[in-house]
Design an enzyme around this catalytic site. Structure first.
Site, PDB file in Angstrom:
ATOM      1  N   ARG A   1       0.843  -1.204   0.000  1.00 16.29           N
ATOM      2  CA  ARG A   1       0.000   0.000   0.000  1.00 16.29           C
ATOM      3  C   ARG A   1       0.874   1.247   0.000  1.00 16.29           C
ATOM      4  O   ARG A   1       0.894   2.029   0.937  1.00 16.29           O
ATOM      5  CB  ARG A   1      -0.971  -0.076   1.166  1.00 16.29           C
ATOM      6  CG  ARG A   1      -1.900  -1.254   0.941  1.00 16.29           C
ATOM      7  CD  ARG A   1      -2.865  -1.434   2.034  1.00 16.29           C
ATOM      8  NE  ARG A   1      -4.100  -0.723   1.773  1.00 16.29           N
ATOM      9  CZ  ARG A   1      -5.139  -0.760   2.575  1.00 16.29           C
ATOM     10  NH1 ARG A   1      -5.074  -1.435   3.690  1.00 16.29           N
ATOM     11  NH2 ARG A   1      -6.234  -0.115   2.268  1.00 16.29           N
TER      12      ARG A   1
ATOM     13  N   GLN B   1      -1.450   2.988  -5.473  1.00 11.62           N
ATOM     14  CA  GLN B   1      -2.793   3.359  -5.011  1.00 11.62           C
ATOM     15  C   GLN B   1      -3.893   2.950  -5.985  1.00 11.62           C
ATOM     16  O   GLN B   1      -4.964   2.516  -5.575  1.00 11.62           O
ATOM     17  CB  GLN B   1      -2.863   4.855  -4.729  1.00 11.62           C
ATOM     18  CG  GLN B   1      -2.771   5.142  -3.246  1.00 11.62           C
ATOM     19  CD  GLN B   1      -2.647   6.612  -2.932  1.00 11.62           C
ATOM     20  OE1 GLN B   1      -2.741   7.458  -3.807  1.00 11.62           O
ATOM     21  NE2 GLN B   1      -2.432   6.920  -1.674  1.00 11.62           N
TER      22      GLN B   1
ATOM     23  N   ASP C   1      -5.055  -0.628  -5.498  1.00 14.99           N
ATOM     24  CA  ASP C   1      -5.365  -1.004  -4.120  1.00 14.99           C
ATOM     25  C   ASP C   1      -6.813  -1.476  -3.968  1.00 14.99           C
ATOM     26  O   ASP C   1      -7.715  -0.702  -3.667  1.00 14.99           O
ATOM     27  CB  ASP C   1      -5.068   0.200  -3.211  1.00 14.99           C
ATOM     28  CG  ASP C   1      -5.165  -0.139  -1.748  1.00 14.99           C
ATOM     29  OD1 ASP C   1      -5.637  -1.244  -1.415  1.00 14.99           O
ATOM     30  OD2 ASP C   1      -4.776   0.705  -0.926  1.00 14.99           O
TER      31      ASP C   1
ATOM     32  N   SER D   1      -8.499  -0.916  -0.488  1.00 11.58           N
ATOM     33  CA  SER D   1      -9.096   0.407  -0.278  1.00 11.58           C
ATOM     34  C   SER D   1     -10.389   0.571  -1.066  1.00 11.58           C
ATOM     35  O   SER D   1     -11.388   1.070  -0.544  1.00 11.58           O
ATOM     36  CB  SER D   1      -8.119   1.518  -0.696  1.00 11.58           C
ATOM     37  OG  SER D   1      -7.101   1.640   0.261  1.00 11.58           O
TER      38      SER D   1
ATOM     39  N   TYR E   1      -0.472   1.121   9.338  1.00  5.22           N
ATOM     40  CA  TYR E   1      -1.473   0.193   9.871  1.00  5.22           C
ATOM     41  C   TYR E   1      -1.456   0.198  11.389  1.00  5.22           C
ATOM     42  O   TYR E   1      -0.432   0.481  12.013  1.00  5.22           O
ATOM     43  CB  TYR E   1      -1.163  -1.233   9.410  1.00  5.22           C
ATOM     44  CG  TYR E   1      -1.625  -1.538   8.022  1.00  5.22           C
ATOM     45  CD1 TYR E   1      -2.979  -1.533   7.706  1.00  5.22           C
ATOM     46  CD2 TYR E   1      -0.720  -1.846   7.026  1.00  5.22           C
ATOM     47  CE1 TYR E   1      -3.413  -1.827   6.435  1.00  5.22           C
ATOM     48  CE2 TYR E   1      -1.137  -2.151   5.748  1.00  5.22           C
ATOM     49  CZ  TYR E   1      -2.491  -2.137   5.455  1.00  5.22           C
ATOM     50  OH  TYR E   1      -2.913  -2.437   4.196  1.00  5.22           O
TER      51      TYR E   1
HETATM   52  P1  NAD Z   1      -7.560  -1.751   8.393  1.00  5.17           P
HETATM   53  O1  NAD Z   1      -8.721  -2.223   7.593  1.00  5.17           O
HETATM   54  O2  NAD Z   1      -6.415  -2.651   8.631  1.00  5.17           O
HETATM   55  O3  NAD Z   1      -8.102  -1.266   9.825  1.00  5.17           O
HETATM   56  C1  NAD Z   1      -9.215  -0.416   9.951  1.00  5.17           C
HETATM   57  C2  NAD Z   1      -9.003   0.592  11.064  1.00  5.17           C
HETATM   58  O4  NAD Z   1      -9.111  -0.064  12.332  1.00  5.17           O
HETATM   59  C3  NAD Z   1      -7.637   1.275  11.055  1.00  5.17           C
HETATM   60  O5  NAD Z   1      -7.812   2.664  10.932  1.00  5.17           O
HETATM   61  C4  NAD Z   1      -7.047   0.875  12.397  1.00  5.17           C
HETATM   62  O6  NAD Z   1      -6.234   1.899  12.956  1.00  5.17           O
HETATM   63  C5  NAD Z   1      -8.292   0.672  13.233  1.00  5.17           C
HETATM   64  N1  NAD Z   1      -8.095  -0.076  14.491  1.00  5.17           N
HETATM   65  C6  NAD Z   1      -7.307  -1.150  14.741  1.00  5.17           C
HETATM   66  N2  NAD Z   1      -7.409  -1.503  16.051  1.00  5.17           N
HETATM   67  C7  NAD Z   1      -8.301  -0.654  16.620  1.00  5.17           C
HETATM   68  C8  NAD Z   1      -8.827  -0.512  17.944  1.00  5.17           C
HETATM   69  N3  NAD Z   1      -8.463  -1.316  18.943  1.00  5.17           N
HETATM   70  N4  NAD Z   1      -9.732   0.479  18.168  1.00  5.17           N
HETATM   71  C9  NAD Z   1     -10.112   1.320  17.167  1.00  5.17           C
HETATM   72  N5  NAD Z   1      -9.645   1.240  15.915  1.00  5.17           N
HETATM   73  C10 NAD Z   1      -8.746   0.268  15.647  1.00  5.17           C
HETATM   74  O7  NAD Z   1      -6.980  -0.420   7.792  1.00  5.17           O
HETATM   75  P2  NAD Z   1      -7.250   0.287   6.391  1.00  5.17           P
HETATM   76  O8  NAD Z   1      -8.495   1.043   6.457  1.00  5.17           O
HETATM   77  O9  NAD Z   1      -7.100  -0.713   5.311  1.00  5.17           O
HETATM   78  O10 NAD Z   1      -6.017   1.276   6.312  1.00  5.17           O
HETATM   79  C11 NAD Z   1      -5.515   1.918   7.441  1.00  5.17           C
HETATM   80  C12 NAD Z   1      -4.469   2.917   7.045  1.00  5.17           C
HETATM   81  O11 NAD Z   1      -3.495   2.344   6.159  1.00  5.17           O
HETATM   82  C13 NAD Z   1      -4.995   4.088   6.268  1.00  5.17           C
HETATM   83  O12 NAD Z   1      -5.732   4.989   6.978  1.00  5.17           O
HETATM   84  C14 NAD Z   1      -3.671   4.620   5.730  1.00  5.17           C
HETATM   85  O13 NAD Z   1      -2.967   5.296   6.713  1.00  5.17           O
HETATM   86  C15 NAD Z   1      -2.976   3.357   5.354  1.00  5.17           C
HETATM   87  N6  NAD Z   1      -3.198   3.142   3.914  1.00  5.17           N
HETATM   88  C16 NAD Z   1      -2.278   3.625   3.029  1.00  5.17           C
HETATM   89  C17 NAD Z   1      -2.507   3.491   1.657  1.00  5.17           C
HETATM   90  C18 NAD Z   1      -1.526   4.009   0.640  1.00  5.17           C
HETATM   91  O14 NAD Z   1      -0.694   4.793   0.940  1.00  5.17           O
HETATM   92  N7  NAD Z   1      -1.641   3.538  -0.599  1.00  5.17           N
HETATM   93  C19 NAD Z   1      -3.638   2.837   1.191  1.00  5.17           C
HETATM   94  C20 NAD Z   1      -4.552   2.363   2.122  1.00  5.17           C
HETATM   95  C21 NAD Z   1      -4.316   2.508   3.476  1.00  5.17           C
END
Ligand code: NAD
Length: 374
Positions: free
Chosen positions: A121, A126, A129, A132, A228
């Site tokens: 990621r 992007q 992805d 996402s 993450y």
């Molecule tokens: P995910 O599906 O792995 O997790 C969902 C959310 O759950 C996350 O925001 C995580 O912090 C939260 N979480 C975990 N434990 C928790 C707890 N105990 N209480 C409350 N919340 C909790 O994550 P996702 O949505 O796939 O992606 C998360 C992050 O990854 C994004 O916000 C971003 O920073 C990064 N990301 C980067 C890219 C990129 O640069 N291409 C793309 C996608 C995501």
């Protein structure tokens, strides 16, 4: 090079990995495209649209025998693995860390398999992805489901028949799905609060017009270098469950999306938390497929516990198949074209995206993390 797209066979799966718009892009890039008859029907894309875009319709056996690369949404079942031609490539969601045996079967079959979940990621990737794009659809769908189930409306209404209070929504986990759930609930008129262990998301939550709940909880290092969430101590989770329960008791809708990569989803709303909610309230657990954030979740089912509806749907994107497929297709086409050079597959293993997503090659499971789980 011939690219094939198969019709999905998993019960309930309505998406398709390549939509007619994606066919056009591949044809323009000099590739030949074959679509299984009926591949896009459940997503609203007719066979004629594939033909008009430049694809040839074929039955499954002929397509698999001819294709150099096959695109799919869901992991192939045993019959599908057996149908793939040795030497061909497969691009799909493969759940390789959860189901490494399938990777072993693909290797045995001589298929070069790429897992879209493993695309790193990074900014450069992007547009590939899938996690996402599909989480965006899931977050939206979660709120629509909640609105449908809730015995009240979302917006504040002042009418001659009285004033109706706005629904209160609480979103736990403000990643991609959570942020879309927040935005959707706001658009419908709910008062929205959200919590995430990663303080970095507070600003994003606020920019959507929701309140970021600051809890008196000291999360350890909340995120890894990939952005993450990291897992927390059991003591932290126990305290978090108590505080989540208190918030849930004041909410009509709770949407949970919390995940820690590679682990069972953390349990964040226990039975007492659900018991404390008003009758008729709704919990939608987006982590259901990973074990669930809510103790009352039954993966794949909607149940009523203590008067609260708990939705444990494990494939929310499939319920909005047209847009979910369109986004998936854009991701898959971008990924495939990343692998193609001069009209043929060219695997540059120095490249982070290619190396990161490659699961099997030359009869071997080549991804270390997958191999260690065999
Ligand atoms: P995910 O599906 O792995 O997790 C969902 C959310 O759950 C996350 O925001 C995580 O912090 C939260 N979480 C975990 N434990 C928790 C707890 N105990 N209480 C409350 N919340 C909790 O994550 P996702 O949505 O796939 O992606 C998360 C992050 O990854 C994004 O916000 C971003 O920073 C990064 N990301 C980067 C890219 C990129 O640069 N291409 C793309 C996608 C995501």
């Amino acid at each position: 090079m011939i690219v094939g797209v198969l019709r999905e066979t998993l019960p309930g799966e309505r998406r398709v990995a390549l939509v007619p718009e994606g066919v056009k892009v591949l044809v323009k890039a000099g590739l030949e495209v074959r679509a299984e008859t009926g591949a896009g029907a459940a997503a609203g894309f007719a066979d004629g649209e594939y033909e008009a875009a430049g694809a040839r319709l074929e039955d499954r056996a002929a397509l698999c025998a001819a294709a150099d690369a096959v695109l799919k949404v869901q992991p192939p079942d045993d019959a599908e693995v057996a149908a793939l031609r040795p030497g061909s490539a497969l691009v799909a969601l493969l759940r390789p860390l959860d189901e490494p045996q399938r990777a072993a079967r693909l290797a045995e079959r001589g298929v070069t398999a790429f897992s879209l979940e493993l695309v790193p990621r990074i900014t450069r990737a992007q547009a590939m992805d899938v996690l996402s794009s599909q989480a965006t659809v899931a977050g939206y769908r979660a709120v629509i489901l909640a609105a449908e189930r809730l015995p009240k409306m979302f917006p504040l209404l002042t009418t001659a028949a009285g004033t109706l209070a706005a629904a209160r929504a609480f979103v736990i986990g403000a990643g991609v799905a959570g942020l879309q759930a927040i935005a959707t609930a706001k658009r419908l008129g709910a008062v929205v609060e959200a919590y995430d262990t990663r303080p970095a998301v507070a600003e994003q939550v606020r920019s959507l017009g929701a309140k970021f709940v600051a809890l008196e909880l000291e999360a350890g290092a909340a995120e890894d270098k990939g952005g993450y969430a990291t897992s927390q101590s059991e003591e932290f989770y126990a305290r978090q469950r108590k505080l989540m329960g208190e918030r849930a008791a004041r909410s009509d809708v709770v949407v949970t999306t919390a995940l820690v990569p590679g682990q069972r989803a953390p349990l964040l709303l226990d039975e007492d938390g659900v018991r404390g909610m008003r009758a008729g309230s709704v919990v939608v657990d987006l982590a259901a497929a990973n074990g669930g954030n809510c103790a009352c979740t039954v993966p794949g089912e909607t149940v009523v516990r203590h008067g609260v509806t708990v939705v444990g749907d494990t494939n929310l994107p499939s319920a909005i198949p047209r847009d979910a497929s369109q986004m998936f297709s854009k991701n898959a086409v971008t990924f495939l074209l990343h692998l193609v050079k001069d009209g043929a597959l060219h695997l540059d293993l120095e490249d982070e995206i290619t190396r990161g997503s490659l699961v099997t090659r030359d009869g071997q499971v080549v991804n270390e993390a997958v191999r260690s789980r065999l």
